[in-house]
Design an enzyme around this catalytic site. Structure first.
Site, short mmCIF file in Angstrom:
data_model
loop_
_atom_site.label_atom_id
_atom_site.label_comp_id
_atom_site.label_asym_id
_atom_site.label_seq_id
_atom_site.Cartn_x
_atom_site.Cartn_y
_atom_site.Cartn_z
CG ASP A 51 14.84 67.39 14.83
OD1 ASP A 51 14.71 68.41 14.91
OD2 ASP A 51 15.55 66.82 13.82
CE LYS A 53 17.14 69.02 11.81
NZ LYS A 53 18.05 68.58 12.71
CG ASN A 56 14.72 67.02 9.00
OD1 ASN A 56 16.23 66.54 9.34
ND2 ASN A 56 15.13 67.49 11.28
CG ASP A 69 16.10 62.90 10.61
OD1 ASP A 69 15.35 61.73 10.84
OD2 ASP A 69 16.45 63.57 10.78
CB THR A 90 17.06 71.55 15.95
OG1 THR A 90 16.97 70.13 15.43
CG2 THR A 90 18.55 72.48 15.43
#
Length: 168
Positions: A51, A53, A56, A69, A90
């Protein structure tokens, strides 16, 4: 973290007073890349984050990018070339082979990092991209500009052209 997350710095509505010049953006990209290299190659436990992004990536007081995260992270065992898993993450940041077939390797994180690097350069969020000019996402828009020979138009206007074109 002292400077919140990368998404806040790049896309925040006037709340962020951070000025992210070209050199700072490059430093953030290098920080994320180093974090991924550690997770994928240097750590005792090999980890696929799943994840990556802008929300994060946290920014410390020196504006170094730090991956955060790990709620969706998976351990990778050396003897397995990939991890078969339920697809989570995501939309817009997940690698096609992961979305389509659940085929998870470190390459999925690298793909996500590429999307984040594009966001850093453009100053636009892939997650909230609105279809414009026949383009459905930030990657599509960038590819379209590249095909038209207008790739420099992707640069974040907040950079105010205070950079060396060759370095960009």
């Amino acid at each position: 973290m002292e400077n919140n997350c990368l998404a806040h710095a790049l896309f925040g509505s006037g709340a962020s007073t951070l000025k992210l010049g070209r050199a700072t953006r490059q430093k953030i990209c290098v920080g994320i890349a180093r974090g991924l290299a550690f997770l994928h190659e240097e750590s005792t436990l090999r980890i696929v984050h799943r994840d990556i992004k802008a929300t994060n990536v946290l920014l410390d007081w020196e504006l170094n990018g730090k991956i955060s995260d790990f709620g969706l992270a998976k351990l990778k065992e050396e003897e397995n070339t990939h991890i078969s898993t339920r697809v989570v993450g995501t939309i817009g940041y997940m690698a096609p082979e992961y979305v389509l077939w659940g085929y998870l390797t470190e390459k999925a994180d690298v793909y996500s990092f590429g999307v984040v690097a594009l966001e850093i350069v453009c100053g636009r969020s892939n997650a909230s991209y609105w279809a414009q000019n026949g383009c459905v996402c930030l990657l599509d828009w960038t590819f379209n500009l590249q095909q038209k020979g207008k790739l420099m138009e992707i640069l974040d206007p907040k950079l105010e052209y205070k950079f060396d074109i060759e370095k960009v």
